[in-house]
Design an enzyme around this catalytic site. Sequence first.
Site, PDB file in Angstrom:
ATOM      1  N   HIS A 111      38.556  31.452  49.107  1.00  0.00           N
ATOM      2  CA  HIS A 111      39.162  32.797  48.985  1.00  0.00           C
ATOM      3  C   HIS A 111      39.807  33.273  50.285  1.00  0.00           C
ATOM      4  CE1 HIS A 111      37.597  33.264  45.011  1.00  0.00           C
ATOM      5  NE2 HIS A 111      36.336  33.254  45.392  1.00  0.00           N
ATOM      6  N   ASP A 148      35.941  25.752  40.904  1.00  0.00           N
ATOM      7  CA  ASP A 148      35.120  26.957  41.030  1.00  0.00           C
ATOM      8  C   ASP A 148      35.554  27.955  39.958  1.00  0.00           C
ATOM      9  OD1 ASP A 148      33.387  28.489  43.445  1.00  0.00           O
ATOM     10  OD2 ASP A 148      34.649  29.835  42.260  1.00  0.00           O
ATOM     11  N   HIS A 150      35.970  31.046  40.124  1.00  0.00           N
ATOM     12  CA  HIS A 150      36.892  32.068  40.636  1.00  0.00           C
ATOM     13  C   HIS A 150      38.190  31.413  41.092  1.00  0.00           C
ATOM     14  CE1 HIS A 150      32.777  33.712  41.292  1.00  0.00           C
ATOM     15  NE2 HIS A 150      33.336  34.813  40.812  1.00  0.00           N
TER      16      HIS A 150
HETATM   17 ZN    ZN Z   1      33.254  31.153  42.806  1.00  0.00          ZN
END
Ligand code: ZN
Length: 297
Positions: A111, A148, A150
């Site tokens: 991220h 993942d 996300h």
């Molecule tokens: Zn994640």
Amino acid sequence: MDHVTPEGHPERVARLEHVLHALEGLDLHRVTAPMAAEDDLLRIHPKSYIEGLRAALPASGFAQIDGDTFLSPGSMEAAWRGAGAVVRAVDMVMAGDVANAFCALRPPGHHAEKETAMGFCLFGNAALAAKHALDHHGLSHVAVVDFDVHHGNGTQDLLWDEARALTITSQQMPLWPGSGRPDETGAYDNVLNLPLAPDTGGEEMRALYEAQVFPRLRAFKPELIVISAGFDAHRDDPLAALNWETGDFRWLTRQLCTLAAELCGGRVVSTLEGGYDLEALAQSTRAHVEELMEAGK
Ligand SMILES: [Zn+2]
């Protein structure tokens, strides 16, 4: 494990303890992650960002740098060693010292954008692995596969205008951070986003990867595959609502290793991202590493 987060935070020291415990008994070639060199980090983040993080490091307690991202006194060394881990892993795989590598690290990385730490992440480890392979080892095609739950918004940001890298990321949608739509395709059609509806199970995931991911990888012909290995798509994970099981992570790892054997001499560097149910994380990581080991025989 010196990167400590406040009580109740899902991205916690116990995650790595469980991962390392789950890997006990495997005949692994273990290497302690070195500190990254600043020149490595400068491949993906500007100096101002690195210095800003350093300046924010607390002498004790915590410093909060966004809604859910914290620094403790040990966080910078942990993050620098995390970045150093992927660099060393790429070096070892490229030298043929090992067939493939798994980086058991935290904080995670996918991220972290060029100038923004977010979502528990400080440095973009997966993107760094790709950049290091391209710039230092002179490769011309590196693929990143991020499973993942996300969206790998940071990896996408860092590799958006990197024509030599193909970024493929599947994610639950809707879900934080909200990005990752199919029309986000990179500056050179080098990003493939695969949103998954809540409750998507392993069979649907397998069909999607077979239909879209594996053909795209074959067409791209990577010389190295980097995996952002997050295990929070597991049905037991508390932060998301997909229904993958441990066997699905095993299957996906095996498929990616088979493709790597076909396309790039088996070269795979995998780095740990999310996974917040400790038992599911431990079992899934074990399955992932067992498949890497099997592929490396
Ligand atoms: Zn994640």
